[in-house]
Design an enzyme around this catalytic site. Structure first.
Site, PDB file in Angstrom:
ATOM      1  N   ASP A   1       6.860   2.126  -1.632  1.00 48.74           N
ATOM      2  CA  ASP A   1       6.805   1.326  -0.393  1.00 48.74           C
ATOM      3  C   ASP A   1       8.130   1.203   0.359  1.00 48.74           C
ATOM      4  O   ASP A   1       8.489   0.103   0.819  1.00 48.74           O
ATOM      5  CB  ASP A   1       6.264  -0.076  -0.707  1.00 48.74           C
ATOM      6  CG  ASP A   1       4.842  -0.065  -1.255  1.00 48.74           C
ATOM      7  OD1 ASP A   1       4.325   1.023  -1.550  1.00 48.74           O
ATOM      8  OD2 ASP A   1       4.252  -1.156  -1.409  1.00 48.74           O
TER       9      ASP A   1
ATOM     10  N   HIS B   1      -5.873  -8.235   7.034  1.00 48.11           N
ATOM     11  CA  HIS B   1      -5.976  -8.038   5.572  1.00 48.11           C
ATOM     12  C   HIS B   1      -5.929  -9.359   4.806  1.00 48.11           C
ATOM     13  O   HIS B   1      -5.270 -10.317   5.240  1.00 48.11           O
ATOM     14  CB  HIS B   1      -4.842  -7.117   5.094  1.00 48.11           C
ATOM     15  CG  HIS B   1      -4.964  -6.687   3.674  1.00 48.11           C
ATOM     16  ND1 HIS B   1      -4.095  -7.101   2.696  1.00 48.11           N
ATOM     17  CD2 HIS B   1      -5.874  -5.897   3.058  1.00 48.11           C
ATOM     18  CE1 HIS B   1      -4.460  -6.561   1.544  1.00 48.11           C
ATOM     19  NE2 HIS B   1      -5.533  -5.826   1.730  1.00 48.11           N
TER      20      HIS B   1
ATOM     21  N   HIS C   1       1.868  -7.179   7.786  1.00 53.46           N
ATOM     22  CA  HIS C   1       2.864  -6.116   7.604  1.00 53.46           C
ATOM     23  C   HIS C   1       2.145  -4.811   7.292  1.00 53.46           C
ATOM     24  O   HIS C   1       0.995  -4.821   6.847  1.00 53.46           O
ATOM     25  CB  HIS C   1       3.810  -6.469   6.443  1.00 53.46           C
ATOM     26  CG  HIS C   1       3.078  -6.641   5.139  1.00 53.46           C
ATOM     27  ND1 HIS C   1       2.427  -7.797   4.796  1.00 53.46           N
ATOM     28  CD2 HIS C   1       2.848  -5.774   4.120  1.00 53.46           C
ATOM     29  CE1 HIS C   1       1.848  -7.647   3.619  1.00 53.46           C
ATOM     30  NE2 HIS C   1       2.079  -6.431   3.184  1.00 53.46           N
TER      31      HIS C   1
ATOM     32  N   LYS D   1      -2.221   2.578  -0.514  1.00 52.28           N
ATOM     33  CA  LYS D   1      -2.807   1.414  -1.191  1.00 52.28           C
ATOM     34  C   LYS D   1      -2.803   0.213  -0.251  1.00 52.28           C
ATOM     35  O   LYS D   1      -2.138   0.229   0.781  1.00 52.28           O
ATOM     36  CB  LYS D   1      -2.017   1.094  -2.456  1.00 52.28           C
ATOM     37  CG  LYS D   1      -0.578   0.703  -2.148  1.00 52.28           C
ATOM     38  CD  LYS D   1       0.192   0.424  -3.410  1.00 52.28           C
ATOM     39  CE  LYS D   1       1.586  -0.073  -3.103  1.00 52.28           C
ATOM     40  NZ  LYS D   1       1.620  -1.313  -2.315  1.00 52.28           N
TER      41      LYS D   1
ATOM     42  N   CYS E   1       5.679  -4.976  -5.638  1.00 51.54           N
ATOM     43  CA  CYS E   1       4.989  -3.702  -5.864  1.00 51.54           C
ATOM     44  C   CYS E   1       5.687  -2.799  -6.883  1.00 51.54           C
ATOM     45  O   CYS E   1       5.021  -2.061  -7.610  1.00 51.54           O
ATOM     46  CB  CYS E   1       4.768  -2.994  -4.539  1.00 51.54           C
ATOM     47  SG  CYS E   1       3.529  -3.859  -3.538  1.00 51.54           S
TER      48      CYS E   1
HETATM   49  C1  VGL Z   1       4.749  -5.671  -0.987  1.00 51.85           C
HETATM   50  C2  VGL Z   1       4.529  -7.841  -0.291  1.00 51.85           C
HETATM   51  C3  VGL Z   1       3.333  -7.554   0.324  1.00 51.85           C
HETATM   52  C4  VGL Z   1       5.549  -4.647  -1.707  1.00 51.85           C
HETATM   53  C5  VGL Z   1       3.552  -5.354  -0.393  1.00 51.85           C
HETATM   54  O1  VGL Z   1       5.448  -3.443  -1.374  1.00 51.85           O
HETATM   55  O2  VGL Z   1       6.312  -5.020  -2.617  1.00 51.85           O
HETATM   56  N1  VGL Z   1       5.225  -6.915  -0.941  1.00 51.85           N
HETATM   57  N2  VGL Z   1       2.847  -6.304   0.257  1.00 51.85           N
HETATM   58 ZN    ZN Z   2       1.222  -5.672   1.495  1.00 50.73          ZN
END
Ligand code: VGL
Ligand code: ZN
Length: 186
Positions: free
Chosen positions: A15, A63, A76, A101, A140
């Site tokens: 990510d 979401h 986001h 994802k 994540c």
């Molecule tokens: C993430 C918060 C919300 C991440 C994803 O990639 O760590 N954090 N969605």
């Molecule tokens: Zn997220």
């Protein structure tokens, strides 16, 4: 260290998207500091023929994880938005395998392994060990590293290639990963 990358390894970049970096919708402090570090790992992996996987958070409008839906996060990484793009300085090769994802309507997916088939794909490619870096260390990256262990892979966290949402969260995440048998490097 990077020179330990060997056949049977994979590099998993979690990510590293604009929204998780300064100026983005859910910015992580110094989130973009992981980019130059990961670029060195990516270059080393390319040179050694080690496969590179890049996960991305890829949410539908409204979401379940968003504040407007009583979730914990501001909106986001909306699908196809500018903020969902990988950081522009991240030097991913054309051969990168993307893992998408966070697309489910009924639940969030913090782990790149969560209902993506990633473990199947890694086994299919003969991968036994994974090196993980990216964002966020306490969300994540943590979920992906723990699932990687559960799936039976040897897991290494590249510690200078990850940043947490909160420093307490980062400490807790590092403790949890250590207790799960995940080694730290870098
Ligand atoms: C993430 C918060 C919300 C991440 C994803 O990639 O760590 N954090 N969605
Ligand atoms: Zn997220």
């Amino acid at each position: 260290m990077m020179d330990e990358l060997k056949r049977g390894d994979a590099l998993i970049v979690v990510d590293v998207q604009k929204d998780f970096c300064p100026g983005g919708a859910l910015p992580i402090e110094d989130g973009d500091a992981v980019v130059p570090v990961l670029n060195r790992w990516i270059a080393e992996a390319i040179q050694k023929g080690i496969p590179i996987y890049a996960s991305r958070d890829w949410h539908p409008v409204g979401h379940i994880s968003f504040n407007e839906s009583n979730g914990p996060w501001p909106p986001h990484c909306l699908q196809d938005s500018e903020g969902a793009r990988f950081h522009p300085n991240l030097q991913l090769p054309d051969s990168v395998v993307k893992v998408t994802k966070g697309v489910r309507f009924d639940q969030d997916q913090n782990s790149a392994f969560d209902q993506t088939g990633l473990a199947f794909r890694l086994r299919q490619e003969g991968i036994e060990r994974i090196w993980i870096g990216g964002l966020a260390e306490d969300v994540c990256v943590l979920a992906t590293a723990l699932d990687g262990r559960k799936e039976g892979f040897e897991v290494l966290l590249i510690s200078d290639a990850t940043k947490p949402v909160t420093s307490e969260g980062g400490e807790k995440a590092r403790r949890e990963m250590r207790e799960a048998g995940i080694q730290s490097t870098g």
